[in-house]
Design a protein around this motif. Structure first.
Motif, PDB file in Angstrom:
ATOM      1  N   TRP A 179      39.949  39.910  37.583  1.00 49.73           N
ATOM      2  CA  TRP A 179      40.378  40.810  38.648  1.00 49.73           C
ATOM      3  C   TRP A 179      39.210  41.304  39.483  1.00 49.73           C
ATOM      4  O   TRP A 179      39.350  42.199  40.300  1.00 49.73           O
ATOM      5  CB  TRP A 179      41.244  41.942  38.118  1.00 49.73           C
ATOM      6  CG  TRP A 179      40.783  42.650  36.888  1.00 49.73           C
ATOM      7  CD1 TRP A 179      40.917  42.239  35.598  1.00 49.73           C
ATOM      8  CD2 TRP A 179      40.130  43.913  36.834  1.00 49.73           C
ATOM      9  NE1 TRP A 179      40.378  43.163  34.752  1.00 49.73           N
ATOM     10  CE2 TRP A 179      39.892  44.208  35.487  1.00 49.73           C
ATOM     11  CE3 TRP A 179      39.718  44.828  37.794  1.00 49.73           C
ATOM     12  CZ2 TRP A 179      39.260  45.365  35.071  1.00 49.73           C
ATOM     13  CZ3 TRP A 179      39.090  45.992  37.378  1.00 49.73           C
ATOM     14  CH2 TRP A 179      38.876  46.242  36.035  1.00 49.73           C
TER      15      TRP A 179
ATOM     16  N   MET B 112      34.877  41.007  36.123  1.00 49.11           N
ATOM     17  CA  MET B 112      35.818  41.985  35.603  1.00 49.11           C
ATOM     18  C   MET B 112      37.019  41.189  35.104  1.00 49.11           C
ATOM     19  O   MET B 112      37.709  40.543  35.896  1.00 49.11           O
ATOM     20  CB  MET B 112      36.254  42.966  36.694  1.00 49.11           C
ATOM     21  CG  MET B 112      35.124  43.732  37.347  1.00 49.11           C
ATOM     22  SD  MET B 112      34.283  44.877  36.271  1.00 49.11           S
ATOM     23  CE  MET B 112      35.536  46.081  36.014  1.00 49.11           C
TER      24      MET B 112
ATOM     25  N   GLY C 258      37.249  44.664  30.498  1.00 49.41           N
ATOM     26  CA  GLY C 258      35.892  45.109  30.753  1.00 49.41           C
ATOM     27  C   GLY C 258      35.098  44.262  31.722  1.00 49.41           C
ATOM     28  O   GLY C 258      35.598  43.336  32.349  1.00 49.41           O
ATOM     29  N   LEU C 259      33.815  44.604  31.790  1.00 43.32           N
ATOM     30  CA  LEU C 259      32.848  43.923  32.641  1.00 43.32           C
ATOM     31  C   LEU C 259      32.012  42.996  31.775  1.00 43.32           C
ATOM     32  O   LEU C 259      31.498  43.404  30.733  1.00 43.32           O
ATOM     33  CB  LEU C 259      31.946  44.956  33.331  1.00 43.32           C
ATOM     34  CG  LEU C 259      30.778  44.409  34.142  1.00 43.32           C
ATOM     35  CD1 LEU C 259      31.268  43.643  35.369  1.00 43.32           C
ATOM     36  CD2 LEU C 259      29.853  45.537  34.568  1.00 43.32           C
TER      37      LEU C 259
ATOM     38  N   ARG D 129      29.788  41.023  26.923  1.00 43.79           N
ATOM     39  CA  ARG D 129      30.542  42.166  27.436  1.00 43.79           C
ATOM     40  C   ARG D 129      29.597  43.332  27.652  1.00 43.79           C
ATOM     41  O   ARG D 129      28.790  43.654  26.796  1.00 43.79           O
ATOM     42  CB  ARG D 129      31.644  42.567  26.471  1.00 43.79           C
ATOM     43  CG  ARG D 129      32.591  43.587  27.053  1.00 43.79           C
ATOM     44  CD  ARG D 129      33.752  43.852  26.075  1.00 43.79           C
ATOM     45  NE  ARG D 129      34.759  44.667  26.679  1.00 43.79           N
ATOM     46  CZ  ARG D 129      34.681  45.987  26.804  1.00 43.79           C
ATOM     47  NH1 ARG D 129      33.629  46.627  26.368  1.00 43.79           N
ATOM     48  NH2 ARG D 129      35.653  46.658  27.367  1.00 43.79           N
TER      49      ARG D 129
ATOM     50  N   ILE E 129      34.956  50.632  33.271  1.00 43.57           N
ATOM     51  CA  ILE E 129      34.368  50.257  34.550  1.00 43.57           C
ATOM     52  C   ILE E 129      35.459  49.597  35.381  1.00 43.57           C
ATOM     53  O   ILE E 129      36.110  48.659  34.939  1.00 43.57           O
ATOM     54  CB  ILE E 129      33.186  49.284  34.369  1.00 43.57           C
ATOM     55  CG1 ILE E 129      32.078  49.940  33.559  1.00 43.57           C
ATOM     56  CG2 ILE E 129      32.668  48.810  35.719  1.00 43.57           C
ATOM     57  CD1 ILE E 129      30.960  48.978  33.159  1.00 43.57           C
ATOM     58  N   THR E 130      35.655  50.094  36.589  1.00 42.71           N
ATOM     59  CA  THR E 130      36.680  49.505  37.452  1.00 42.71           C
ATOM     60  C   THR E 130      36.080  48.713  38.606  1.00 42.71           C
ATOM     61  O   THR E 130      36.773  47.943  39.248  1.00 42.71           O
ATOM     62  CB  THR E 130      37.609  50.589  38.028  1.00 42.71           C
ATOM     63  OG1 THR E 130      36.819  51.559  38.716  1.00 42.71           O
ATOM     64  CG2 THR E 130      38.413  51.262  36.925  1.00 42.71           C
ATOM     65  N   SER E 131      34.784  48.894  38.859  1.00 39.70           N
ATOM     66  CA  SER E 131      34.125  48.160  39.934  1.00 39.70           C
ATOM     67  C   SER E 131      32.628  48.190  39.668  1.00 39.70           C
ATOM     68  O   SER E 131      32.107  49.145  39.097  1.00 39.70           O
ATOM     69  CB  SER E 131      34.450  48.818  41.278  1.00 39.70           C
ATOM     70  OG  SER E 131      34.018  48.016  42.341  1.00 39.70           O
TER      71      SER E 131
END
Length: 181
Positions: free
Chosen positions: A82, A95, A99-100, A110, A116-118
């Protein structure tokens, strides 16, 4: 009895014809050529020229002949991607799932910070992160709140965007902001 025939290029017999001069030839990529899914949502190219895609079922890079899937043995489960962005010379930030992940053709790990969204790289190996709708920096693995007016950013940060020329932007509840160095 006279027999006449015309010699034609082999493409005619195979049902393929070269495109007229000036037209481009398109190459189709599917799961048969190694894509994790035929539903591609993201495409990015790292500075070393590696092309990466994020799909509904995972992440892959192109070796010039086939798509090479980054899967569980390489540190990334086959989940919907995403978001993705180039990181350093030959690496990517992805993403996916919960996670990132950061890595390259050889494998991913990871990122240990949750929610974290961005994320984006705003300087060599320096990250800007959006966690719980607030801005943070990550330098040498140390995550700290971004020292700006917290009333401006805390709980009000929606997205981070990096322009084609490398400028970092934050989409906040009350507008768009650019990080100047």
């Amino acid at each position: 009895l006279t027999c006449a025939f015309t010699l034609a290029p082999p493409q005619v017999f195979a049902g393929q014809q070269d495109p007229p001069t000036g037209e481009r030839k398109w190459v189709e990529f599917t799961t048969e050529s190694g894509l994790p899914s035929d539903h591609v949502y993201f495409l990015n190219e790292t500075k070393d020229g590696t092309v990466w895609v994020g799909t509904a079922l995972g992440f892959a890079w192109y070796d010039g002949y086939r798509w090479c899937r980054i899967d569980t043995p390489r540190g990334l489960r086959g989940e919907r991607v995403w978001g993705m962005a180039s990181y350093s010379r030959d690496s990517m930030m992805v993403m996916a799932g919960d996670g990132l992940y950061v890595g390259n053709r050889h494998g991913f790990h990871r990122f240990q910070v949750k929610n974290i969204t961005s994320a984006l790289e705003y300087s060599e190996n320096k990250l800007l992160l959006c966690i719980h709708n607030s801005l943070y920096t990550c330098i040498d693995g140390q995550v700290e709140p971004l020292l700006v007016d917290s009333q401006l950013t805390r709980g009000k940060t929606y997205a981070l965007i990096k322009s084609d020329v490398g400028k970092a932007y934050a989409v906040l509840q009350n507008g768009l902001y650019r990080m100047d160095s």
